[in-house]
Scaffold this motif. Structure first.
Motif, PDB file in Angstrom:
ATOM      1  N   LYS A  35       3.765   7.802   6.929  1.00  0.00           N
ATOM      2  CA  LYS A  35       3.079   8.821   6.127  1.00  0.00           C
ATOM      3  C   LYS A  35       1.822   8.241   5.478  1.00  0.00           C
ATOM      4  CE  LYS A  35       5.898  10.792   3.198  1.00  0.00           C
ATOM      5  NZ  LYS A  35       7.003  11.446   2.486  1.00  0.00           N
ATOM      6  N   SER A  36       1.935   7.023   4.960  1.00  0.00           N
ATOM      7  CA  SER A  36       0.789   6.395   4.315  1.00  0.00           C
ATOM      8  C   SER A  36      -0.337   6.169   5.313  1.00  0.00           C
ATOM      9  CB  SER A  36       1.175   5.055   3.711  1.00  0.00           C
ATOM     10  OG  SER A  36       2.282   5.189   2.900  1.00  0.00           O
ATOM     11  N   LYS A  37       0.045   5.684   6.458  1.00  0.00           N
ATOM     12  CA  LYS A  37      -0.964   5.390   7.463  1.00  0.00           C
ATOM     13  C   LYS A  37      -1.714   6.669   7.829  1.00  0.00           C
ATOM     14  CE  LYS A  37      -1.749   2.583  11.467  1.00  0.00           C
ATOM     15  NZ  LYS A  37      -2.083   1.232  11.179  1.00  0.00           N
ATOM     16  N   ALA A  38      -0.937   7.750   8.025  1.00  0.00           N
ATOM     17  CA  ALA A  38      -1.560   9.022   8.385  1.00  0.00           C
ATOM     18  C   ALA A  38      -2.524   9.469   7.286  1.00  0.00           C
ATOM     19  CB  ALA A  38      -0.477  10.076   8.609  1.00  0.00           C
ATOM     20  N   LEU A  39      -2.080   9.304   6.054  1.00  0.00           N
ATOM     21  CA  LEU A  39      -2.897   9.738   4.920  1.00  0.00           C
ATOM     22  C   LEU A  39      -4.206   8.954   4.863  1.00  0.00           C
ATOM     23  CD1 LEU A  39      -2.552  11.744   2.622  1.00  0.00           C
ATOM     24  CD2 LEU A  39      -1.649   9.901   1.222  1.00  0.00           C
ATOM     25  N   ILE A  40      -4.110   7.654   5.036  1.00  0.00           N
ATOM     26  CA  ILE A  40      -5.310   6.822   4.968  1.00  0.00           C
ATOM     27  C   ILE A  40      -6.235   7.142   6.137  1.00  0.00           C
ATOM     28  CG2 ILE A  40      -6.163   4.451   5.055  1.00  0.00           C
ATOM     29  CD1 ILE A  40      -3.587   3.635   3.602  1.00  0.00           C
ATOM     30  N   GLN A  41      -5.624   7.391   7.289  1.00  0.00           N
ATOM     31  CA  GLN A  41      -6.452   7.738   8.438  1.00  0.00           C
ATOM     32  C   GLN A  41      -7.138   9.085   8.247  1.00  0.00           C
ATOM     33  OE1 GLN A  41      -3.831   7.154  11.711  1.00  0.00           O
ATOM     34  NE2 GLN A  41      -4.585   5.064  12.094  1.00  0.00           N
ATOM     35  N   LYS A  42      -6.417   9.983   7.610  1.00  0.00           N
ATOM     36  CA  LYS A  42      -6.990  11.308   7.382  1.00  0.00           C
ATOM     37  C   LYS A  42      -8.268  11.205   6.564  1.00  0.00           C
ATOM     38  CE  LYS A  42      -6.148  15.576   4.999  1.00  0.00           C
ATOM     39  NZ  LYS A  42      -5.523  15.979   3.759  1.00  0.00           N
ATOM     40  N   VAL A  47       0.832  -1.201   0.000  1.00  0.00           N
ATOM     41  CA  VAL A  47       0.000   0.000   0.000  1.00  0.00           C
ATOM     42  C   VAL A  47       0.870   1.256   0.000  1.00  0.00           C
ATOM     43  CG1 VAL A  47      -1.637   1.311   1.391  1.00  0.00           C
ATOM     44  CG2 VAL A  47      -1.916  -1.164   1.143  1.00  0.00           C
ATOM     45  N   ALA A  48       1.824   1.285   0.931  1.00  0.00           N
ATOM     46  CA  ALA A  48       2.667   2.471   1.052  1.00  0.00           C
ATOM     47  C   ALA A  48       3.483   2.714  -0.217  1.00  0.00           C
ATOM     48  CB  ALA A  48       3.608   2.317   2.251  1.00  0.00           C
ATOM     49  N   GLU A  49       4.030   1.643  -0.758  1.00  0.00           N
ATOM     50  CA  GLU A  49       4.832   1.800  -1.982  1.00  0.00           C
ATOM     51  C   GLU A  49       3.975   2.342  -3.120  1.00  0.00           C
ATOM     52  OE1 GLU A  49       8.016  -1.752  -2.082  1.00  0.00           O
ATOM     53  OE2 GLU A  49       5.993  -2.286  -1.505  1.00  0.00           O
ATOM     54  N   ASN A  50       2.743   1.863  -3.198  1.00  0.00           N
ATOM     55  CA  ASN A  50       1.869   2.341  -4.260  1.00  0.00           C
ATOM     56  C   ASN A  50       1.523   3.809  -4.099  1.00  0.00           C
ATOM     57  OD1 ASN A  50       0.615   0.617  -6.499  1.00  0.00           O
ATOM     58  ND2 ASN A  50       0.886  -0.813  -4.803  1.00  0.00           N
ATOM     59  N   ILE A  51       1.239   4.193  -2.866  1.00  0.00           N
ATOM     60  CA  ILE A  51       0.850   5.583  -2.644  1.00  0.00           C
ATOM     61  C   ILE A  51       1.992   6.526  -3.031  1.00  0.00           C
ATOM     62  CG2 ILE A  51       0.268   7.273  -0.861  1.00  0.00           C
ATOM     63  CD1 ILE A  51      -1.367   5.139   0.519  1.00  0.00           C
ATOM     64  N   TYR A  52       3.204   6.136  -2.667  1.00  0.00           N
ATOM     65  CA  TYR A  52       4.337   7.031  -2.940  1.00  0.00           C
ATOM     66  C   TYR A  52       5.181   6.576  -4.122  1.00  0.00           C
ATOM     67  CZ  TYR A  52       3.095   9.604   1.167  1.00  0.00           C
ATOM     68  OH  TYR A  52       2.413  10.386   2.049  1.00  0.00           O
ATOM     69  N   ASP A  96      -8.823   2.618   7.674  1.00  0.00           N
ATOM     70  CA  ASP A  96      -7.723   1.971   8.362  1.00  0.00           C
ATOM     71  C   ASP A  96      -7.256   0.772   7.538  1.00  0.00           C
ATOM     72  OD1 ASP A  96      -5.887   1.403  10.272  1.00  0.00           O
ATOM     73  OD2 ASP A  96      -7.260   0.179  11.457  1.00  0.00           O
ATOM     74  N   ILE A  97      -6.155   0.953   6.857  1.00  0.00           N
ATOM     75  CA  ILE A  97      -5.597  -0.148   6.074  1.00  0.00           C
ATOM     76  C   ILE A  97      -4.121  -0.239   6.411  1.00  0.00           C
ATOM     77  CG2 ILE A  97      -5.074  -0.982   3.747  1.00  0.00           C
ATOM     78  CD1 ILE A  97      -7.461   0.665   2.768  1.00  0.00           C
ATOM     79  N   ASN A  98      -3.652  -1.450   6.613  1.00  0.00           N
ATOM     80  CA  ASN A  98      -2.238  -1.654   6.932  1.00  0.00           C
ATOM     81  C   ASN A  98      -1.367  -1.248   5.745  1.00  0.00           C
ATOM     82  OD1 ASN A  98       0.279  -2.579   7.493  1.00  0.00           O
ATOM     83  ND2 ASN A  98      -0.286  -4.751   7.599  1.00  0.00           N
ATOM     84  N   PRO A  99      -0.521  -0.240   5.915  1.00  0.00           N
ATOM     85  CA  PRO A  99       0.272   0.258   4.770  1.00  0.00           C
ATOM     86  C   PRO A  99       1.298  -0.746   4.273  1.00  0.00           C
ATOM     87  CG  PRO A  99       0.888   1.396   6.788  1.00  0.00           C
ATOM     88  CD  PRO A  99      -0.288   0.537   7.132  1.00  0.00           C
ATOM     89  N   GLY A 100       1.569  -1.793   5.060  1.00  0.00           N
ATOM     90  CA  GLY A 100       2.553  -2.785   4.611  1.00  0.00           C
ATOM     91  C   GLY A 100       1.920  -3.899   3.786  1.00  0.00           C
ATOM     92  N   GLU A 101       0.590  -3.928   3.739  1.00  0.00           N
ATOM     93  CA  GLU A 101      -0.096  -5.018   3.021  1.00  0.00           C
ATOM     94  C   GLU A 101       0.094  -4.885   1.517  1.00  0.00           C
ATOM     95  OE1 GLU A 101      -1.097  -8.062   3.309  1.00  0.00           O
ATOM     96  OE2 GLU A 101      -2.785  -7.714   4.668  1.00  0.00           O
ATOM     97  N   LYS A 102       0.234  -6.040   0.856  1.00  0.00           N
ATOM     98  CA  LYS A 102       0.350  -6.009  -0.605  1.00  0.00           C
ATOM     99  C   LYS A 102      -1.028  -5.733  -1.223  1.00  0.00           C
ATOM    100  CE  LYS A 102       4.663  -7.820  -1.405  1.00  0.00           C
ATOM    101  NZ  LYS A 102       5.277  -7.210  -0.216  1.00  0.00           N
ATOM    102  N   VAL A 132      -7.058   3.095  -1.392  1.00  0.00           N
ATOM    103  CA  VAL A 132      -5.633   3.357  -1.623  1.00  0.00           C
ATOM    104  C   VAL A 132      -5.457   4.294  -2.830  1.00  0.00           C
ATOM    105  CG1 VAL A 132      -3.404   2.330  -2.176  1.00  0.00           C
ATOM    106  CG2 VAL A 132      -4.951   1.155  -0.622  1.00  0.00           C
ATOM    107  N   GLU A 133      -6.256   4.070  -3.859  1.00  0.00           N
ATOM    108  CA  GLU A 133      -6.205   4.950  -5.030  1.00  0.00           C
ATOM    109  C   GLU A 133      -6.465   6.400  -4.621  1.00  0.00           C
ATOM    110  OE1 GLU A 133      -5.820   4.532  -8.384  1.00  0.00           O
ATOM    111  OE2 GLU A 133      -6.168   2.399  -8.812  1.00  0.00           O
TER     112      GLU A 133
END
Ligand SMILES: Nc1ncnc2c1ncn2[C@@H]1O[C@H](COP(=O)(O)OP(=O)(O)OP(=O)(O)O)[C@@H](O)[C@H]1O
Ligand SMILES: [Mg+2]
Lengths: 327, 498
Positions: B124-131, B100-105, B135-141, B153-154
């Motif tokens: 950063k990803s987690k904060a963004l998704i929470q904003k 998730v995080a890699e995709n976002i950035y 709630d999605i685990n940013p490390g998940e594929k 995520v999109e």
């Protein structure tokens, strides 16, 4: 007719012709090289040269057709050269002791067996085709050395029929070339009009969607590798018939030429795209390039460079094609 | 001149052709800052094409693009991004094998230092998704997420940089009611922050509720923008279709027969727990529930696309242990999957090849050679039956608009040997006219005795076409409703596990 209408017609015509050129670029490259060849060397269009040329490409051609089927499913087969060598060796080894029909059977079956095993690894164990066939490539090469004790083996006198076949002609075309042509036509028919072709193309396009349509993906994937192995063996036999020896060192790098021919023929390594006719043209293009460079005695090293450049050029043209299709 | 300056983004007289297809004919769209502007129209009207021109994915043939009154040239997605234009495409654009995080950035992985700082990226990803309220685990594929989660995520990906314009191409198509509500909240907040938002959707109620102005595209032509307050659904439909629509849903007179599909204590590793129910021939059964409640997974387990861990499936009283999907299909089961691009259609093959895929055996001689004329006829008949908008049956599916791709995914199961059809989101991304056609089609299928099991996030649609609705919650069947007990409230309450 008004001027503007003329203009419109003109533009339409131009568009049509460019579309034609883009769509048939393999054919165009083929004719281009044919014309160039005919002009740079007088020998090119002689009966002997053309017959040599076609006989040379027949072996590579058979392997390329198998490669095409594999590539259409999105795979790749690196083992074709080794299989060719192994089959040729087996043919020579058994030629002194075994009835010729059985010899043929053994050799081709050995290729199908090696191919099937690659296919089994790819289809059932989901191994990457590159890796699976890379392993089979060294295995088959090793087997070739083992069967031959590391040295080329002469075809036995009992197998003179093979030699005759290897140098025989029908309607001015060598038997091996006929085999290549017939196999190409069969492959073209399969790809265009048969369920098998439809399914392997679909697998290359989107395997999961094909699976969810209730089609057995595994068996189809396995069978393309089996066919590729069989055709590679056939290609090895043809070489043995032509040269009279079964050598464990023939066909080194053949897989790369086969891949090049398929790619020049416009197939996509991602799968889902490719035709037999264009692959046949790809084979001829590669063959002509080699042939003409020999005729005008370009040394071997520059030959390789030029060949590479032409491959790049051909594939770039296709990129251009898919782009313009897109827009 | 002042009024003119107010527009954040202006697309003026944009034209675009694909080969012979004129997708856009001098289309104009103007959107102000702090505005949510809806773009509606039939499948193939040119909405996505217009947005792809703004995002640099396509090049316009003619016309001008202004940003804050200044003409800009957008030659590729990168330029568009640099100008502050963010887009969520109709078709997903995430990399499945990355997290998730890699995709976002993805666009600026390790841009500054040259190497990637994973911890920071994840935080950063987690904060963004929470904003944006999830709630999605940013490390998940990505490929392990549900489609709704992927959509979120999109959205996060689009918002990871400062934006002036945000384009959303049918974002709600894959979201449930709860997620959609959340999305609207976010969009309203973003609007307050000054963004110009372009929102594409086929859900007209949604559009009317959310947007300030509406532009209707029809056959590549645009009309004047309408203020949402001054129009209504019928008016928009009239403008979209060029005709009014009297009845959206078919009149159902169910002819229910014997039980054909029976599911007993079915469980699978992903989210299906001891699910039992049955469907009779001629019956349409809905499977409702929130995103992630296990509806899709249930369909896949029945079909055999996912391995069952326990339980049984019976087809016409015969216990079936499908060892292969081929057997499932041969015995009369079909599945229209949720993710049309990855699983439903073969994008780079023709419409014909797609549609024939499920009936190759019927369409060929015993030798395996395909009966070309018959195949062509069959395809043409289906194209007509579903009004798939295309010039030719040999065109690639990727050249079709999203809604028409969906029709292709459905069309391939309209074969006589299908007895039970499992459909995941039958009208996802389909325009209102085509929706009606699909409902009609489902109704007709049921009339001929096919048993239908339909998963949908649109409760209204389920309530109208189903004879029975099962509600799932956390992988179990929470409740079953007969038609007389259908109400949105009932269904939603059960879907939330109450
Ligand atoms: N890459 C392409 N090649 C050829 N034609 C295309 C391509 N992309 C779109 N088209 C055509 O352009 C027209 C507009 O398509 P577009 O995707 O913009 O429709 P849409 O309004 O977004 O529809 P939907 O609601 O179904 O998503 C359609 O007729 C479509 O077939
Ligand atoms: Mg669209």
């Amino acid at each position: 007719m008004k001027y503007s209408e003329h203009l419109k017609l003109m533009r339409k015509f131009l568009k049509r012709t460019t579309m034609f050129f883009i769509e048939h670029n393999t054919m165009i490259i083929f004719f281009l090289i044919l014309i160039i060849s005919a002009n740079v060397s007088e020998v090119f269009f002689t009966q002997t040269n053309l017959s040599n040329l076609t006989r040379q490409v027949a072996g590579i051609g058979l392997a390329s057709i198998g490669m095409l089927l594999v590539i259409i499913t999105g795979g790749i087969d690196l083992s074709v050269g080794s299989i060719a060598a192994m089959a040729g060796v087996l043919c020579a080894v058994f030629s002194s002791t075994t009835p010729l029909s059985i010899v043929l059977l053994i050799s081709v079956a050995s290729g199908i067996a090696v191919g099937s095993f690659s296919g089994y690894l790819v289809a059932i164990h989901k191994m990457a085709p590159f890796i699976a066939t890379l392993a089979m490539m060294t295995i088959a090469r090793g087997l070739g050395f083992i069967f031959s004790n590391g040295a080329p083996i002469l075809l036995a006198d009992e197998a003179s029929a093979f030699i005759e076949f290897g140098s025989g002609y029908w309607l001015g075309i060598a038997y091996p070339v006929w085999i290549f042509l017939v196999i190409s036509v069969i492959c073209a028919l399969l790809l265009r009009h048969h369920i098998f072709g439809r399914i392997i193309t679909a697998i290359g396009s989107n395997e999961e969607a094909v699976r969810l349509s209730g089609i057995r993906v595994g068996i189809h994937k396995l069978s393309v590798y089996a066919i590729s192995g069989g055709l590679a063996a056939l290609s090895g036999l043809i070489t043995t018939f032509r040269t009279g020896v079964g050598s464990p060192i023939v066909g080194v790098g053949m897989e790369l030429d086969a891949i090049a021919a398929v790619v020049i023929g416009g197939a996509s390594l991602q799968g889902g795209k490719g035709t037999a006719i264009n692959t046949l043209l790809g084979v001829l293009i590669l063959g002509m390039i080699g042939n003409i460079m020999n005729l005008i005695s370009i040394p071997a090293y520059p030959q390789q460079v030029i060949k590479g450049v032409i491959i790049i050029f051909a594939v770039l043209l296709q990129k251009f094609q898919s782009k313009s299709n897109h827009n | 001149m002042d009024k003119f300056k107010n527009y954040c983004v202006e697309l003026l007289n944009i034209s675009k052709s694909f080969g012979g297809t004129r997708a856009l004919k001098k289309v104009t769209l103007k959107v102000k800052s702090e505005e949510i502007h809806a773009l509606v129209g039939e499948n193939g009207a040119g909405k996505s094409t217009l947005m792809k021109i703004l995002s640099g994915a396509h090049q316009k043939d003619s016309g001008r693009i202004l940003l804050h009154g200044r003409e800009v040239s957008i030659k590729n997605p990168h330029q568009s991004k640099a100008l502050g234009i963010g887009i969520i495409y109709q078709e997903f654009s995430l990399v499945p094998a990355l997290s998730v995080a890699e995709n976002i950035y993805l666009h600026d992985l390790g841009r500054e230092s040259g190497y990637i700082q994973w911890r920071e990226l994840r935080m950063k990803s987690k904060a963004l998704i929470q904003k944006i309220g999830f709630d999605i685990n940013p490390g998940e594929k990505i490929h392990r997420l549900s489609i709704a989660e992927q959509q979120i995520v999109e959205i996060a990906k689009a918002l990871c940089q400062p934006l002036k314009v945000l384009i959303l191409d049918e974002p709600s198509a894959v979201l449930g009611p709860k997620e959609t509500e959340k999305l609207f909240q976010i969009l309203r907040e973003l609007k307050k922050e000054g963004l110009a938002i372009i929102y594409i959707s086929h859900h007209l109620d949604e559009v009317l509720r959310l947007s300030d102005n509406i532009t209707v595209l029809k056959d590549g032509l645009s009309s004047e923008a309408l203020p949402s307050g001054k129009t209504n659904k019928d008016d928009i439909i009239q403008r979209m279709l060029g005709r009014s629509m009297k009845q959206m849903y078919p009149q159902r007179t169910p002819k229910i027969g014997r039980e054909v599909l029976k599911v007993k204590e079915l469980s699978s590793k992903n989210r299906v727990h001891k699910v039992s129910f049955s469907v009779k021939s001629g019956e349409i059964v809905g499977l409702s529930g929130l995103v992630g409640s296990g509806r899709t997974e249930t369909l896949r387990a029945i079909f055999g696309a996912d391995k069952k861990s326990s339980g049984h499936v019976f087809l016409q009283d015969k216990k079936i242990s499908f060892s292969s999907l081929r057997k499932a299909v041969k015995s009369g089961l079909g599945l229209v999957p949720e993710d049309r691009k990855q699983q439903g259609v073969l994008l780079n093959l023709s419409i014909k090849n797609n549609i024939s895929l499920t009936s190759l055996d019927e369409l060929s001689h015993r030798s395996g050679f395909i009966k070309a004329a018959e195949e062509k006829e069959n395809t043409k008949a289906l194209i007509q039956k579903l009004s798939i908008k295309t010039k030719h049956e040999n065109l690639k599916v990727e050249a079709l608009s999203g809604g028409n791709q969906q029709k292709v995914a459905l069309a391939k199961w309209l074969t006589p040997h299908v007895k039970v059809l499992l459909i995941d989101e039958p009208t996802r991304g389909v325009d209102i006219g085509a929706k009606t056609e699909i409902y009609q089609l489902l109704n007709e299928m049921a009339q001929t005795g096919v048993a239908l099991l339909i998963v949908s996030s649109e409760i209204a649609e389920l309530m109208e076409i189903c004879d029975r609705i099962l509600v799932m919650y956390e992988g179990k069947i929470q409740a079953a409703f007969e038609q007389k007990d259908f109400s949105e409230e009932n269904l939603l309450r059960k879907a939330m596990g109450q």
